[in-house]
Design a protein around this motif. Structure first.
Motif, PDB file in Angstrom:
ATOM      1  N   LYS A  88      16.375  -4.429 -15.243  1.00  0.00           N
ATOM      2  CA  LYS A  88      16.024  -3.092 -14.759  1.00  0.00           C
ATOM      3  C   LYS A  88      15.642  -3.141 -13.273  1.00  0.00           C
ATOM      4  CE  LYS A  88      13.402   1.034 -15.663  1.00  0.00           C
ATOM      5  NZ  LYS A  88      14.448   2.000 -15.416  1.00  0.00           N
ATOM      6  N   VAL A  89      14.903  -4.155 -12.883  1.00  0.00           N
ATOM      7  CA  VAL A  89      14.509  -4.293 -11.478  1.00  0.00           C
ATOM      8  C   VAL A  89      15.752  -4.487 -10.608  1.00  0.00           C
ATOM      9  CG1 VAL A  89      13.322  -5.825  -9.837  1.00  0.00           C
ATOM     10  CG2 VAL A  89      12.175  -5.117 -11.938  1.00  0.00           C
ATOM     11  N   TYR A  90      16.651  -5.339 -11.047  1.00  0.00           N
ATOM     12  CA  TYR A  90      17.872  -5.588 -10.274  1.00  0.00           C
ATOM     13  C   TYR A  90      18.676  -4.297 -10.109  1.00  0.00           C
ATOM     14  CZ  TYR A  90      22.243  -7.645  -8.698  1.00  0.00           C
ATOM     15  OH  TYR A  90      23.360  -7.956  -7.969  1.00  0.00           O
ATOM     16  N   ASN A  91      18.849  -3.565 -11.196  1.00  0.00           N
ATOM     17  CA  ASN A  91      19.620  -2.323 -11.139  1.00  0.00           C
ATOM     18  C   ASN A  91      18.900  -1.214 -10.383  1.00  0.00           C
ATOM     19  OD1 ASN A  91      21.830  -3.342 -12.550  1.00  0.00           O
ATOM     20  ND2 ASN A  91      20.885  -2.877 -14.524  1.00  0.00           N
ATOM     21  N   GLY A  92      17.566  -1.273 -10.352  1.00  0.00           N
ATOM     22  CA  GLY A  92      16.802  -0.209  -9.707  1.00  0.00           C
ATOM     23  C   GLY A  92      16.188  -0.586  -8.378  1.00  0.00           C
ATOM     24  N   LEU A  93      16.519  -1.754  -7.875  1.00  0.00           N
ATOM     25  CA  LEU A  93      15.903  -2.219  -6.632  1.00  0.00           C
ATOM     26  C   LEU A  93      16.143  -1.261  -5.468  1.00  0.00           C
ATOM     27  CD1 LEU A  93      14.159  -4.567  -5.746  1.00  0.00           C
ATOM     28  CD2 LEU A  93      16.209  -5.802  -5.107  1.00  0.00           C
ATOM     29  N   SER A  94      17.275  -0.615  -5.466  1.00  0.00           N
ATOM     30  CA  SER A  94      17.572   0.324  -4.376  1.00  0.00           C
ATOM     31  C   SER A  94      16.624   1.517  -4.383  1.00  0.00           C
ATOM     32  CB  SER A  94      19.021   0.810  -4.471  1.00  0.00           C
ATOM     33  OG  SER A  94      19.220   1.506  -5.685  1.00  0.00           O
ATOM     34  N   THR A  95      16.002   1.809  -5.528  1.00  0.00           N
ATOM     35  CA  THR A  95      15.072   2.938  -5.608  1.00  0.00           C
ATOM     36  C   THR A  95      13.653   2.553  -5.204  1.00  0.00           C
ATOM     37  OG1 THR A  95      14.501   2.542  -7.923  1.00  0.00           O
ATOM     38  CG2 THR A  95      16.413   3.965  -7.484  1.00  0.00           C
ATOM     39  N   PHE A  96      13.399   1.247  -5.054  1.00  0.00           N
ATOM     40  CA  PHE A  96      12.060   0.813  -4.654  1.00  0.00           C
ATOM     41  C   PHE A  96      11.852   1.161  -3.186  1.00  0.00           C
ATOM     42  CE2 PHE A  96       9.189  -2.489  -2.925  1.00  0.00           C
ATOM     43  CZ  PHE A  96       8.050  -2.120  -3.611  1.00  0.00           C
ATOM     44  N   LYS A  97      10.903   2.055  -2.939  1.00  0.00           N
ATOM     45  CA  LYS A  97      10.677   2.552  -1.581  1.00  0.00           C
ATOM     46  C   LYS A  97       9.619   1.765  -0.831  1.00  0.00           C
ATOM     47  CE  LYS A  97      12.010   7.245  -2.774  1.00  0.00           C
ATOM     48  NZ  LYS A  97      12.052   7.331  -4.213  1.00  0.00           N
ATOM     49  N   GLY A  98       8.831   0.995  -1.541  1.00  0.00           N
ATOM     50  CA  GLY A  98       7.778   0.228  -0.880  1.00  0.00           C
ATOM     51  C   GLY A  98       6.479   1.005  -0.727  1.00  0.00           C
ATOM     52  N   ASP A  99       6.351   2.135  -1.434  1.00  0.00           N
ATOM     53  CA  ASP A  99       5.110   2.913  -1.379  1.00  0.00           C
ATOM     54  C   ASP A  99       3.949   2.131  -2.000  1.00  0.00           C
ATOM     55  OD1 ASP A  99       6.629   4.920  -0.269  1.00  0.00           O
ATOM     56  OD2 ASP A  99       6.808   6.045  -2.134  1.00  0.00           O
ATOM     57  N   SER A 100       4.272   1.298  -2.977  1.00  0.00           N
ATOM     58  CA  SER A 100       3.274   0.429  -3.598  1.00  0.00           C
ATOM     59  C   SER A 100       3.751  -1.008  -3.431  1.00  0.00           C
ATOM     60  CB  SER A 100       3.126   0.776  -5.083  1.00  0.00           C
ATOM     61  OG  SER A 100       4.345   0.533  -5.760  1.00  0.00           O
ATOM     62  N   LYS A 101       2.917  -1.940  -3.836  1.00  0.00           N
ATOM     63  CA  LYS A 101       3.323  -3.338  -3.761  1.00  0.00           C
ATOM     64  C   LYS A 101       4.440  -3.580  -4.767  1.00  0.00           C
ATOM     65  CE  LYS A 101      -0.595  -5.442  -4.535  1.00  0.00           C
ATOM     66  NZ  LYS A 101      -1.716  -6.365  -4.615  1.00  0.00           N
ATOM     67  N   PHE A 102       5.334  -4.488  -4.445  1.00  0.00           N
ATOM     68  CA  PHE A 102       6.423  -4.858  -5.344  1.00  0.00           C
ATOM     69  C   PHE A 102       5.864  -5.341  -6.674  1.00  0.00           C
ATOM     70  CE2 PHE A 102       9.350  -8.132  -7.002  1.00  0.00           C
ATOM     71  CZ  PHE A 102      10.454  -7.336  -7.247  1.00  0.00           C
ATOM     72  N   SER A 103       4.794  -6.137  -6.619  1.00  0.00           N
ATOM     73  CA  SER A 103       4.206  -6.660  -7.861  1.00  0.00           C
ATOM     74  C   SER A 103       3.706  -5.525  -8.744  1.00  0.00           C
ATOM     75  CB  SER A 103       3.079  -7.646  -7.553  1.00  0.00           C
ATOM     76  OG  SER A 103       2.061  -7.037  -6.792  1.00  0.00           O
ATOM     77  N   SER A 104       3.113  -4.505  -8.162  1.00  0.00           N
ATOM     78  CA  SER A 104       2.639  -3.358  -8.952  1.00  0.00           C
ATOM     79  C   SER A 104       3.804  -2.640  -9.613  1.00  0.00           C
ATOM     80  CB  SER A 104       1.874  -2.372  -8.070  1.00  0.00           C
ATOM     81  OG  SER A 104       0.707  -2.967  -7.565  1.00  0.00           O
ATOM     82  N   TRP A 105       4.874  -2.455  -8.876  1.00  0.00           N
ATOM     83  CA  TRP A 105       6.075  -1.810  -9.407  1.00  0.00           C
ATOM     84  C   TRP A 105       6.642  -2.642 -10.555  1.00  0.00           C
ATOM     85  CZ3 TRP A 105      11.571  -2.898  -8.348  1.00  0.00           C
ATOM     86  CH2 TRP A 105      12.428  -1.851  -8.729  1.00  0.00           C
ATOM     87  N   LEU A 106       6.707  -3.938 -10.361  1.00  0.00           N
ATOM     88  CA  LEU A 106       7.223  -4.850 -11.370  1.00  0.00           C
ATOM     89  C   LEU A 106       6.338  -4.857 -12.616  1.00  0.00           C
ATOM     90  CD1 LEU A 106       9.343  -7.052 -11.985  1.00  0.00           C
ATOM     91  CD2 LEU A 106       7.837  -8.675 -10.842  1.00  0.00           C
ATOM     92  N   TYR A 107       5.027  -4.884 -12.445  1.00  0.00           N
ATOM     93  CA  TYR A 107       4.106  -4.872 -13.587  1.00  0.00           C
ATOM     94  C   TYR A 107       4.177  -3.545 -14.329  1.00  0.00           C
ATOM     95  CZ  TYR A 107       2.154  -8.977 -11.224  1.00  0.00           C
ATOM     96  OH  TYR A 107       1.990 -10.186 -10.605  1.00  0.00           O
ATOM     97  N   ARG A 108       4.402  -2.458 -13.603  1.00  0.00           N
ATOM     98  CA  ARG A 108       4.550  -1.145 -14.227  1.00  0.00           C
ATOM     99  C   ARG A 108       5.795  -1.130 -15.130  1.00  0.00           C
ATOM    100  NH1 ARG A 108       2.582   2.921 -16.548  1.00  0.00           N
ATOM    101  NH2 ARG A 108       3.799   4.798 -16.430  1.00  0.00           N
ATOM    102  N   ILE A 109       6.881  -1.680 -14.632  1.00  0.00           N
ATOM    103  CA  ILE A 109       8.105  -1.756 -15.433  1.00  0.00           C
ATOM    104  C   ILE A 109       7.862  -2.627 -16.659  1.00  0.00           C
ATOM    105  CG2 ILE A 109      10.491  -2.609 -15.460  1.00  0.00           C
ATOM    106  CD1 ILE A 109      10.636  -1.770 -12.458  1.00  0.00           C
ATOM    107  N   THR A 110       7.163  -3.731 -16.489  1.00  0.00           N
ATOM    108  CA  THR A 110       6.840  -4.624 -17.607  1.00  0.00           C
ATOM    109  C   THR A 110       6.009  -3.892 -18.649  1.00  0.00           C
ATOM    110  OG1 THR A 110       6.841  -6.511 -16.076  1.00  0.00           O
ATOM    111  CG2 THR A 110       5.793  -6.837 -18.235  1.00  0.00           C
ATOM    112  N   TYR A 111       5.033  -3.160 -18.198  1.00  0.00           N
ATOM    113  CA  TYR A 111       4.167  -2.397 -19.099  1.00  0.00           C
ATOM    114  C   TYR A 111       4.994  -1.376 -19.896  1.00  0.00           C
ATOM    115  CZ  TYR A 111       0.247   0.615 -20.481  1.00  0.00           C
ATOM    116  OH  TYR A 111      -0.673   1.362 -21.190  1.00  0.00           O
ATOM    117  N   ASN A 112       5.819  -0.615 -19.196  1.00  0.00           N
ATOM    118  CA  ASN A 112       6.629   0.411 -19.859  1.00  0.00           C
ATOM    119  C   ASN A 112       7.634  -0.198 -20.828  1.00  0.00           C
ATOM    120  OD1 ASN A 112       5.392   2.613 -18.703  1.00  0.00           O
ATOM    121  ND2 ASN A 112       6.752   2.636 -16.941  1.00  0.00           N
TER     122      ASN A 112
END
Length: 189
Positions: A56-80
């Motif tokens: 999911k991260v690989y496919n959605g990396l283009s949508t990561f804007k950097g508003d939050s830390k990458f680790s937070s974004w990654l942990y959020r995806i893991t949680y969901n």
């Protein structure tokens, strides 16, 4: 890992550099697996979710804007993804009762833990955390092992800071009971 270093590899990965993405995976794979395992309580399921997370991260990396830390974004995806997996496979998560908790238990557990070597203590705590509910274990892992602030945990889990505080408080109480039950027989014998 520093946010600037993450951003460097993120930008390279967005441009198609698979080695840069592999570097990011390597940096975060253990924590993603640990967080998934904390929620699912099953090695194979945690591995499956971790693979799904990185896909999911690989496919959605283009949508990561950097508003939050990458680790937070990654942990959020893991949680969901972990929550989705639990819902999809509808099974009960093992929890521990807290009715036996008192302040005296916590002090007794802390006294017992002082006698353990650091590595032994860490292993005992990790085993006890396996008995907590998935969400409590996830939140406690972020707070105590990753040392994330409450606000960041609230962002990751989409809970309010006050709910995160309550979860941490209840998780500590449950953990105290579990540790007391685990350690007391060892110290008596």
């Amino acid at each position: 890992m520093k946010t600037n270093q993450d951003q460097h590899y993120i930008e390279k990965a967005k441009k198609g550099d698979t080695k840069a993405f592999a570097f990011l995976v390597d940096q975060y794979k253990n924590m993603v697996y640990t967080l998934a395992f904390r929620m699912l309580k099953n090695k194979e399921e945690a591995e499956e979710v971790a693979q799904d997370v990185f896909l999911k991260v690989y496919n959605g990396l283009s949508t990561f804007k950097g508003d939050s830390k990458f680790s937070s974004w990654l942990y959020r995806i893991t949680y969901n993804r972990s929550l989705d997996y639990i819902k999809k496979h509808t099974r009960e998560v093992k929890t521990a009762p807290i009715d036996a908790y008192t302040e005296r238990y916590v002090r007794a557990v802390e006294d017992i833990l002082v006698g353990f070597e650091a590595e032994d203590r860490k292993n005992v705590v990790k085993k006890a955390m396996d008995e907590l509910s998935g969400e409590d274990s996830f939140i406690m892992t972020l707070y105590y092992f990753k040392e994330l602030p409450l606000s960041e945990i609230a962002d990751i889990t989409k809970l309010t800071k006050s709910v995160v505080k309550v979860r941490l408080f209840r998780g500590r109480k449950k953990l105290a009971v579990l540790l007391k039950n685990r350690l007391e027989p060892e110290t008596i014998g």
